[in-house]
Scaffold this motif. Structure first.
Motif: not given
Length: 378
Positions: A84-85, A109-110, A265-270
């Motif tokens: 989440e941003v 989310y982005g 977006i920020y995949p894999n809980h980055s």
């Protein structure tokens, strides 16, 4: 012991030879690396591969720190394990409406970097002396143009996004009451229309990132439906042979494109990783006036940042001004989680259409949706 350099990896899909956006993205990554001593490594792949890889992260737990994607891919939040941003990260530079394009159920989310992403009609004024804003023009000119080896109009009709203007012209829309809405009479009418026009030689379907552009530039197609993202490439290759107008009216009804944004977006809980601050710092850098101006001036994209957009509008050439004005005729792209299944079903039907008939194509859409949407609901 030698200090290990920090690195963040960014996936993206600016992959076609006509998609000059890759030049700016790679330039921004290089600039950030030099200034902040953090290696930003962009990795390019086509949209199909990017979609598949993001949707496998839940199983593989292998993913990048960031990905730059069309806004509707925010909906892959569960499969992509998106972070989440943080609240208020860029509220000072992006409007609420722009931020909304990358929200799911009210959660951000982005972060949009570019806006637009809409389809327009590009035409060659040496072939059409005035803007062909109604489909009748293509049919009236078909015989004359065919004698010269020219197809009146082209699009990439194996991709669902290009199909939307035809669906809207018959009164359809892929979502209704929060559910998929693609097994309809309007869908069948749109499929029938496309098949008829292809059979008559009025319309040709070609790959949107290669053949469609090449044949248009070569003067073998009079007009194409294509995205605003390709304008820079066409402008460079065609100059005075390029003009832009609204999508054509079909049987008295205006075709409408979708519009969305493209963002990070920020995949894999980055954002729970040790690279969190570097990732957020790079995000802010992408939204800086400097970088937003690079997108605007170097590859003629539409920036998400409000101030940069206003300056672009003030200095834009007539074709670019037209592209910007056509944003008002576009409808926001739905970002429901089920949209991935809608796009898959549409693509399956469109691949079937030239091989059989509209009835079979609609059946293929229905079958595909039942399988994937059924699995999604369960």
């Amino acid at each position: 012991m030698e200090k290990k350099n920090k690195e963040i990896v960014l996936w993206h899909e600016f992959d076609g030879p006509g998609d000059t956006s890759i030049e700016v993205l790679e330039g921004i990554c290089k600039l950030y690396t030099e200034r902040f001593d953090v290696q930003v490594t962009p990795q390019v792949m086509n949209i199909t591969e990017l979609t598949a890889r993001l949707n496998r992260i839940k199983d593989t737990h292998q993913g990048p720190h960031l990905a730059m994607v069309p806004a509707d891919m925010s909906s892959y939040v569960e499969n992509g394990l998106y972070s989440e941003v943080p609240g208020g990260l860029l509220d000072d530079v992006l409007t609420e409406g722009t931020l909304l394009t990358m929200q799911m159920d009210g959660v951000q989310y982005g972060i949009p970097v570019l806006r637009g992403n809409h389809l327009v009609l590009y035409y060659n004024p040496e072939i059409f002396t005035s803007a062909p804003t109604t489909w009748d023009v293509f049919e009236e000119e078909a015989e004359r143009l065919s004698a010269q080896g020219i197809v009146p109009i082209g699009a990439d009709l194996q991709q669902g996004y290009w199909f939307i203007p035809f669906l809207t012209a018959f009164g359809g829309w892929p979502v209704q009451n929060g559910k998929p809405n693609i097994i309809t009479a309007e869908m069948k009418q749109a499929l029938q229309f496309i098949r008829d026009k292809m059979d008559q030689g009025v319309l040709v379907s070609l790959d949107g990132s290669t053949g469609l552009l090449e044949q248009f530039i070569d003067g073998k197609i009079g007009a194409i439906i294509c995205g605003e993202w390709i304008y820079n490439h066409l402008d460079k290759h065609m100059n005075h042979r390029l003009a832009v107008c609204q999508l054509p009216v079909i049987e008295g009804r205006q075709s409408l494109s979708m519009t969305s944004s493209i963002g990070l977006i920020y995949p894999n809980h980055s954002l729970t990783s040790e690279e969190r601050e570097d990732i957020l710092s790079f995000t802010r850098f992408m939204l800086s006036d400097e970088c937003q101006t690079m997108w605007t001036l170097d590859v003629q994209r539409i920036p998400a940042q409000e101030g940069t957009l206003k300056r672009l509008t003030d200095i834009a050439a007539p074709n670019k001004k037209m592209i910007l004005s056509l944003l008002d005729q576009a409808r926001p792209m739905p970002t429901f989680p089920f949209m991935i299944h809608v796009w898959e079903a549409l693509n399956a039907g469109l691949i079937e259409l030239p091989l059989s008939n509209p009835e079979q194509a609609l059946k293929k859409i229905e079958q595909s949706l039942q399988v994937s949407w059924g699995a999604f609901k369960s």
